[in-house]
Design an enzyme around this catalytic site. Structure first.
Site, PDB file in Angstrom:
ATOM      1  N   GLY A 101       0.814  -1.206   0.000  1.00  0.00           N
ATOM      2  CA  GLY A 101       0.000   0.000   0.000  1.00  0.00           C
ATOM      3  C   GLY A 101       0.848   1.257   0.000  1.00  0.00           C
ATOM      4  O   GLY A 101       2.044   1.208   0.275  1.00  0.00           O
TER       5      GLY A 101
ATOM      6  N   HIS B 255     -17.082   9.197 -14.471  1.00  0.00           N
ATOM      7  CA  HIS B 255     -16.337   8.259 -15.306  1.00  0.00           C
ATOM      8  C   HIS B 255     -16.496   6.825 -14.779  1.00  0.00           C
ATOM      9  O   HIS B 255     -16.861   5.912 -15.524  1.00  0.00           O
ATOM     10  CB  HIS B 255     -14.861   8.678 -15.316  1.00  0.00           C
ATOM     11  CG  HIS B 255     -13.962   7.802 -16.112  1.00  0.00           C
ATOM     12  ND1 HIS B 255     -13.431   8.163 -17.325  1.00  0.00           N
ATOM     13  CD2 HIS B 255     -13.492   6.555 -15.864  1.00  0.00           C
ATOM     14  CE1 HIS B 255     -12.677   7.193 -17.781  1.00  0.00           C
ATOM     15  NE2 HIS B 255     -12.694   6.190 -16.914  1.00  0.00           N
ATOM     16  N   GLU B 256     -16.272   6.657 -13.487  1.00  0.00           N
ATOM     17  CA  GLU B 256     -16.347   5.305 -12.922  1.00  0.00           C
ATOM     18  C   GLU B 256     -17.778   4.769 -12.955  1.00  0.00           C
ATOM     19  O   GLU B 256     -17.996   3.589 -13.206  1.00  0.00           O
ATOM     20  CB  GLU B 256     -15.805   5.285 -11.489  1.00  0.00           C
ATOM     21  CG  GLU B 256     -14.321   5.662 -11.369  1.00  0.00           C
ATOM     22  CD  GLU B 256     -13.404   4.818 -12.245  1.00  0.00           C
ATOM     23  OE1 GLU B 256     -13.737   3.648 -12.508  1.00  0.00           O
ATOM     24  OE2 GLU B 256     -12.356   5.341 -12.679  1.00  0.00           O
TER      25      GLU B 256
HETATM   26 ZN    ZN Z   1     -11.832   4.390 -16.997  1.00  0.00          ZN
END
Ligand code: ZN
Ligand code: ADP
Length: 615
Positions: free
Chosen positions: A187, A410-411
């Protein structure tokens, strides 16, 4: 030490200083060359010695030395005066030796000893520090608990099992269970990897050995390996215990990823670590190795093999709720005003990691202190957020609100298309938290079963999902962004492959234009087609992309309200799971009496058939 050698060298030099038949230099007198010439011409000289830069004259009054001038006639004069003469060397063999060999060696040796003694100080005694790192890594018994770590619930769950094992190893050994030896915490910096490892030790109340991998690497080959050996020796003595290696990429880089080529010391250290992990018998001496990295992709594959770090735990940046919890943890030790609105602070800090949030609280306390306040107020916290964000924005870790909006649409575009398209992979999670280093947001799609074959409509569905992000930007933001470049690249690749490799178009028919060869090693393909075909190929890739994009835009327009609802949820919570996405969509379908999904899918299929024929 070095000074001792210089003194010694000077003493030797003194002892060896040139002595010739005239005795010591000290007893000879220095004179000018003209005086020397006078002595010769006046016949006061019994013998002359001619060197490279000086001449010496022996007389009744002692020895005279003069620096030479250019005088080719000297020998003739000496011959005439019948004074015996000879040449002599101003330095002798021993002085030559001294200057060209002995002194340099002494100097070299001196420097070397100096470095060694420094090293020993660092390592704590013993020649070259080998076998002397015992004091280097001390174990501690951290009193960190899982409740001190927040916002990384999944990671906490995954390491929970380790705690149980460390507490009651017999319970597992009796059943013959093999517990993982190595756990890789992956991470971004400051998300609490070290903290989580400590919490595992704290919960299990076992000793915790912690070291940064970079500190293994020393100037002398072999030291790193011996440190690893000692570290594990100690850990085994105190087993059950935890060894934590921070920044493991410092020694675990794969050979191909280090541009400078191999590094002996690093490799030896890595090999020692691997053999320690292979060597210890987890049954008898339960030592669990936890390592942290923010660049798992550069690690040597040898590290990730079964029996080593075969478990990876993602420790990601916290979402809204996680940030609330982390803020609360760090506010415990600080006098916070009752009027503080933690929720607002959590909202302002999208993209920040736990360490950043801790820093925000501390900074706010400092600000309040400077203002002679009794308690930390909201304004202090907000100012602290602004300050730390100003620092972090340069590192592009925080998402600004405008970007957050674009990323959310967008997502959601990807997610919606994935849900309403037959053959597309289902959504498991949508997020606008930046993940890793590159992506701003992400949509996770899980294939429903293990698949080795892709059908035509599934490939097209994948293309549609990829185009969903860009299409949503077009429909909702009314302006497109660079955020889709990776999506577009992948969509293009799929369509190209359909035409040129899988015989799925009319342009090339069943003719294979590109062959995969050695894709495992190089990922290269061999292209085998005419210029004319290349032109046709490019053209039809573009046509299909355009067509699919139109279809996707139409679908998004049909589902405008659903997307708005999803974006709202995503904006507030920053991550929503697949079930939530499906609920929002089906609610919307019911409300708007939308054609059920199956029908849409059949229409889709007709579209696909047409697309296929055009291609
Ligand atoms: Zn994308
Ligand atoms: P990493 O090892 O991932 O770089 P650290 O564990 O060293 O991060 O985090 C540094 C400090 O930041 C911790 O000691 C803790 O005070 C705070 N911190 C980081 N992540 C969290 C978290 N998830 N929950 C609570 N505090 C955190």
């Amino acid at each position: 030490m070095f000074i001792i050698f210089v003194v010694l060298a000077v003493a030797i030099f003194r002892m060896l200083s040139p002595n010739d038949s005239f005795g010591n230099f000290n007893s000879s007198k220095n004179i000018a060359y003209s005086e020397f010439k006078n002595l010769v011409q006046n016949n006061q000289v019994s013998k002359v010695f001619i060197g490279q830069t000086t001449v010496k004259a022996q007389s009744n009054n002692g020895v005279f030395v003069a620096r030479k001038v250019q005088d080719p006639g000297l020998v003739a004069i000496l011959d005439e005066a019948k004074i015996p003469y000879a040449s002599y060397s101003e330095t002798n063999f021993l002085t030559d030796m001294l200057f060209t060999w002995v002194i340099p060696i002494f100097i070299f040796f001196g420097i070397w000893m100096l470095l060694v003694s420094r090293m020993q100080k660092k390592v704590g005694g013993g020649i070259l520090g080998i076998g002397s790192s015992k004091k280097l890594v001390n174990s501690e018994k951290p009193n960190v608990k899982f409740s001190d770590v927040a916002g990384v619930e999944e990671a906490k769950e995954e390491v929970q099992e380790i705690v149980d094992y460390l507490k009651n190893p017999e319970k597992y050994l009796r059943l013959g269970a093999k517990i993982p030896k190595g756990i890789l915490l992956v991470g971004p910096p400051g998300t609490g990897k070290t903290l989580l490892a400590k919490a595992v030790a704290g919960e299990a109340s076992v000793p915790f050995f912690s070291i940064a991998a970079s500190s293994f690497i020393e100037m002398f080959v072999g030291v790193g390996a011996s440190r690893v050996r000692d570290l594990f020796e100690n850990a085994k003595k105190e087993a059950p215990s935890i060894v934590f290696i921070d920044e493991i990429d410092a020694i675990g880089k794969s050979r191909s990823s280090s541009p400078m080529g191999g590094n002996d010391e690093r490799e030896q250290t890595l090999n020692q670590l691997l053999s320690e992990m292979d060597g210890f018998d987890a049954d008898r001496s339960p030592v669990i190795v936890m390592a942290a990295t923010n660049r798992p992709e550069i690690l040597d594959a040898a590290l990730l093999r079964p029996g080593r770090f075969d478990r990876q735990v993602l420790v990601d940046r916290p979402d809204f709720k996680g940030r609330m919890d982390i803020l609360k943890i760090h506010m415990k030790g600080v006098k916070i005003s009752k009027n503080v609105d933690i929720e607002e602070i959590a909202r302002l800090t999208t993209g920040l990691a736990g360490a950043d949030l801790e820093n925000v609280v501390n900074e706010a306390a400092l600000l309040a202190g400077r203002g002679e306040k009794e308690f930390v107020e909201q304004e202090d916290l907000i100012e602290a957020v602004e300050r730390s964000i100003a620092g972090l924005e340069k590192k592009s870790r925080r998402v600004n609100p405008k970007e957050k909006r674009i990323v959310a649409y967008h997502e959601c575009g990807h997610a919606l298309i994935a849900e309403v398209t037959k053959g597309a992979k289902k959504v498991t999670k949508v997020s606008i938290i930046p993940r890793g280093l590159a992506a701003l947001g992400y949509t996770l799609n899980a294939p429903e079963e293990n698949k080795f074959l892709m059908q035509y409509h599934e490939l097209i569905a994948e293309v549609d999902v990829l185009l969903g992000g860009r299409a949503a930007e077009k429909v909702f933001i009314k302006e497109i962004s660079t955020g889709a470049s990776n999506d577009l690249e992948r969509a293009t690749d799929i369509i190209k492959a359909m035409i040129s490799m899988y015989g799925m178009s009319d342009v090339a028919g069943l003719m294979v234009l590109e062959k995969q060869r050695n894709t495992f090693l190089t990922g290269q393909t061999i292209k085998d087609y005419s210029e004319k075909m290349a032109e046709k190929l490019d053209e039809s890739v573009k046509t299909i992309l355009d067509e699919r994009f139109d279809v996707v835009v139409k679908t998004l327009e049909d589902y405008k309200g659903a997307i708005e609802n999803m974006v709202k949820a995503l904006y507030e919570e920053e991550t929503i799971d697949g079930q939530r996405v499906r609920n929002i969509i089906s609610e919307y379908e019911v409300e708007n009496n939308l054609t059920s999904r199956l029908v849409i899918n059949e229409e889709e299929n007709e579209d696909l058939e047409q697309a296929k024929h055009k291609a």
